[in-house]
Write a protein that holds these residues in place. Structure first.
Motif, mmCIF file in Angstrom:
data_model
loop_
_atom_site.group_PDB
_atom_site.id
_atom_site.type_symbol
_atom_site.label_atom_id
_atom_site.label_comp_id
_atom_site.label_asym_id
_atom_site.label_seq_id
_atom_site.Cartn_x
_atom_site.Cartn_y
_atom_site.Cartn_z
ATOM 1 N N ASP A 46 83.598 111.723 -3.183
ATOM 2 C CA ASP A 46 82.998 113.091 -2.762
ATOM 3 C C ASP A 46 83.970 114.183 -3.400
ATOM 4 O O ASP A 46 83.344 115.310 -3.872
ATOM 5 C CB ASP A 46 83.461 113.205 -1.264
ATOM 6 C CG ASP A 46 82.668 112.355 -0.274
ATOM 7 O OD1 ASP A 46 81.387 111.926 -0.885
ATOM 8 O OD2 ASP A 46 82.650 112.242 0.716
ATOM 9 N N TYR A 95 77.576 106.320 -0.529
ATOM 10 C CA TYR A 95 77.923 107.480 -1.092
ATOM 11 C C TYR A 95 76.783 108.317 -1.468
ATOM 12 O O TYR A 95 75.675 107.758 -1.695
ATOM 13 C CB TYR A 95 78.553 107.274 -2.580
ATOM 14 C CG TYR A 95 78.540 108.388 -3.310
ATOM 15 C CD1 TYR A 95 79.486 109.521 -2.960
ATOM 16 C CD2 TYR A 95 77.972 108.342 -4.383
ATOM 17 C CE1 TYR A 95 79.746 110.464 -3.713
ATOM 18 C CE2 TYR A 95 78.139 109.458 -5.378
ATOM 19 C CZ TYR A 95 78.849 110.371 -5.114
ATOM 20 O OH TYR A 95 78.944 111.670 -5.720
ATOM 21 N N CYS A 105 85.445 106.149 -1.154
ATOM 22 C CA CYS A 105 84.522 107.068 -0.941
ATOM 23 C C CYS A 105 84.786 108.499 -0.874
ATOM 24 O O CYS A 105 84.045 109.416 -1.484
ATOM 25 C CB CYS A 105 83.502 106.491 0.413
ATOM 26 S SG CYS A 105 82.633 105.045 0.213
ATOM 27 N N ARG A 156 72.037 114.984 1.192
ATOM 28 C CA ARG A 156 72.416 115.622 2.740
ATOM 29 C C ARG A 156 71.242 116.030 3.476
ATOM 30 O O ARG A 156 71.336 116.843 4.317
ATOM 31 C CB ARG A 156 73.359 116.859 2.568
ATOM 32 C CG ARG A 156 74.639 116.785 2.092
ATOM 33 C CD ARG A 156 75.704 117.923 1.772
ATOM 34 N NE ARG A 156 76.781 117.662 1.342
ATOM 35 C CZ ARG A 156 77.762 118.294 0.599
ATOM 36 N NH1 ARG A 156 77.183 119.390 0.474
ATOM 37 N NH2 ARG A 156 78.996 117.858 0.379
ATOM 38 N N HIS A 162 75.200 111.191 -3.481
ATOM 39 C CA HIS A 162 75.379 111.786 -4.605
ATOM 40 C C HIS A 162 74.277 113.087 -4.445
ATOM 41 O O HIS A 162 73.585 112.971 -3.637
ATOM 42 C CB HIS A 162 75.070 111.067 -5.902
ATOM 43 C CG HIS A 162 75.308 111.738 -7.015
ATOM 44 N ND1 HIS A 162 76.712 112.136 -7.438
ATOM 45 C CD2 HIS A 162 74.789 111.712 -8.228
ATOM 46 C CE1 HIS A 162 76.712 112.610 -8.552
ATOM 47 N NE2 HIS A 162 75.622 112.451 -8.985
ATOM 48 N N ARG A 184 82.248 114.535 -6.942
ATOM 49 C CA ARG A 184 80.923 115.066 -6.686
ATOM 50 C C ARG A 184 81.105 116.595 -6.433
ATOM 51 O O ARG A 184 80.299 117.572 -7.193
ATOM 52 C CB ARG A 184 80.115 114.494 -5.547
ATOM 53 C CG ARG A 184 78.766 115.123 -5.642
ATOM 54 C CD ARG A 184 78.168 115.006 -3.857
ATOM 55 N NE ARG A 184 79.370 115.469 -2.935
ATOM 56 C CZ ARG A 184 79.471 114.621 -1.765
ATOM 57 N NH1 ARG A 184 79.016 113.693 -1.545
ATOM 58 N NH2 ARG A 184 80.413 115.299 -0.990
ATOM 59 N N ASP A 185 82.005 117.185 -5.874
ATOM 60 C CA ASP A 185 82.191 118.489 -5.311
ATOM 61 C C ASP A 185 82.826 119.127 -6.430
ATOM 62 O O ASP A 185 82.577 120.459 -6.586
ATOM 63 C CB ASP A 185 83.021 118.723 -4.167
ATOM 64 C CG ASP A 185 82.218 117.966 -2.904
ATOM 65 O OD1 ASP A 185 80.903 117.796 -2.939
ATOM 66 O OD2 ASP A 185 82.913 117.707 -2.141
#
Length: 529
Positions: free
Chosen positions: A360, A386, A356, A241, A388, A363-364
């Motif tokens: 997410d 993606y 995708c 991010r 990560h 991952r979250d």
């Protein structure tokens, strides 16, 4: 006096080895002498291919070489595929095998597990393959392998020990030598590169797997240069991010455009492989002006023309560059990166954006996890786009050598390397069947891995490729097992969900009193990409 087998175990211990993946056999029993009391954990896979992939996953997750013990003949041939995958992705791996008695080698006597020339076969995929001819040559062979894995580009090393030599007496093992420090670039080269970077107006950085353990330095340098950073598959998870990060494939037109607009490109630890840079097999690479490369491998540096090349460890070179460059005025670096991200996302099909989105969700739901993938549609989607949240936390076998069956055993190896992290394996129903028995390894070891099976009922991508080539589809519909029954036979909890974010999020929620591995099957009829 210790035997050669005992000296082998002691030397591995001295080099910091804590886990060995292997299947003992009559040709390797002497290599196991002393292993039980050494403190090195031995993990028994169900197939030598699993042993090799476990060693690979362990190495990627730990940063240390993965070690496999296999028998001569079929044990080693079964391990060649993982060795080739490790070579393609620069993964440090040591394979120790047996071989028949010295006086029988190459004579075609019909000995058990005999090969005409096992060492020659291994050399086709190994960085180096060596036979321990006598007790005195054991320690130099081991030390050379560990030195090579520390100082050069990672990859598989093979040491074979004849069964008669394994029984020989060995003198005291001694202390392992200090491994070399990361290779630094010459000061003059760093100064020249820093000057070029400072004079450029629009720099773009290309980061590969060779840079994944230098995340902080890469981010700091990008900020100093106001440079967008394109992250290849093995670099994903870096700069999560971050305004300058572009977690998208340089095969996408939007990413190629931001690279082409740059007046200088700095490539760090990337080999420019087609599965990263030309995924659609267009036969061309992204346009790059004034390319400078940092790589630890001289052979890699010679394979693509560049204005400047620095043979150095990525972390050491980035640290030196940080000291040599000063902050540039913030201009449009973050804007260029944002535009590339948005345009890259828009390039994806609706189905790939759905996949995708599912990544997410994973991952979250499992922050800081290791997501280990096989060649399957959600992994293809993620390799295109993606973001990560952990450097080195996204890796798979869908690039480079591209071996099916990688995900399940590699995830097991990764869990041993990072026991306190969540590990999620994503495998298709086809690829999972290559190494399905390794689920029992996870069950036996009570590893808390989440195995996600993307079940589209066959080899969906290959079917589409055949159709697009106007070829009658043949061989793309291997019937999958009932995965719920497979999970039950392994004693692991099982959930089946639709390919929908909320359903997957619910399935990923931890359950009270649950430990060990679990399986989530995603019912996903083939999605055309």
């Amino acid at each position: 006096m210790p035997t050669v087998g005992e000296a082998l175990v002691a030397r591995l211990k001295a080099h910091g080895v804590s886990h060995v993946f292997g299947i003992p056999g009559v040709h390797t029993v002497e290599l196991y002498r002393g292993l039980a009391s050494s403190g090195i954990a031995h993990i028994t896979p169900r197939h030598e291919q699993g042993a090799g992939f476990m060693a690979d996953g362990y190495a990627r997750a730990s940063g240390k070489p993965g070690v496999a013990f296999v028998i001569t003949g079929p044990g080693l041939t079964n391990t060649l595929t993982p060795m080739a995958q490790a070579r393609a992705d620069s993964v440090p791996m040591l394979v120790v095998s047996g071989v028949n008695k010295t006086h029988t080698l190459g004579k075609g006597l019909g000995c058990l597990h005999e090969l005409p020339d096992q060492l020659a076969m291994s050399r086709t995929v190994s960085i180096k393959a060596e036979q321990v001819e006598n007790s005195e040559s054991l320690i130099p062979a081991i030390d050379a392998a560990f030195e090579g894995m520390a100082a050069e580009r990672g990859g598989p090393y093979h040491i074979e020990i004849p069964i008669d030599v394994a029984r020989h007496e060995h003198s005291k093992v001694g202390k392992a030598p200090e491994l070399p420090e990361p290779m630094a670039a010459e000061a003059g080269q760093i100064a020249k590169l820093a000057e070029a970077l400072m004079s450029a107006q629009k720099v773009v950085v290309l980061a590969g797997g060779g840079a994944k353990r230098a995340e902080d330095m890469l981010g700091q340098l990008a900020e100093k240069l106001d440079a967008p950073v394109v992250l290849t598959v093995n670099a994903r998870g870096m700069m999560h991010r971050h305004p300058l990060g572009i977690p998208a494939s340089p095969s996408l037109n939007a990413v190629r455009a931001v690279i082409a607009e740059a007046d200088m490109v700095l490539a760090v630890g990337t080999e420019f492989g087609p599965t990263d840079y030309d995924m659609y097999a267009l036969g061309n690479m992204p346009e790059m002006k004034r390319l400078a490369r940092i790589d630890i491998c001289a052979e890699q540096l010679a394979r693509h023309e560049a204005e400047m090349t620095l043979k150095a460890d990525a972390g050491a070179a980035l640290a030196a560059l940080l000291d040599a460059v000063s902050d540039k005025p913030i201009a449009d670096g973050a804007e260029r990166a944002e535009l590339a991200r948005k345009a890259a996302w828009a390039e994806l099909s609706d189905d790939y954006r759905l996949m995708c989105g599912l990544l997410d969700v994973i991952r979250d739901a499992r922050p800081g996890s290791l997501i280990v993938g096989d060649s399957t549609q959600p992994i293809y989607a993620g390799n295109l786009y993606y973001d990560h949240d952990m450097a080195g936390g996204w890796f798979n076998a869908a690039t480079g050598f591209g071996a099916l069956g990688y995900g399940i055993p590699a995830g097991i190896g990764a869990q041993f390397a990072q026991p306190d992290r969540s590990v999620v394996v994503i495998a298709g129903d086809g690829g999972a069947q290559f190494t399905l028995p390794e689920l029992m390894t996870a069950a036996q070891e009570n590893l808390p891995i989440t195995f996600i099976i993307w079940n589209n009922g066959g080899y969906g991508e290959i079917e589409l490729t055949m159709e697009n080539a106007d070829i009658d589809v043949v061989g793309c519909d291997p019937k999958p097992p009932l995965f719920g029954h497979v999970a039950a036979s392994c004693g692991m909890p099982y959930t089946k969900v639709a390919a929908e974010p909320e359903a997957l999020r619910e399935a990923l929620m931890p359950k009270a009193g649950q430990s060990g591995p679990v399986m989530i099957e995603i019912d996903a009829p083939f999605i055309a990409s």
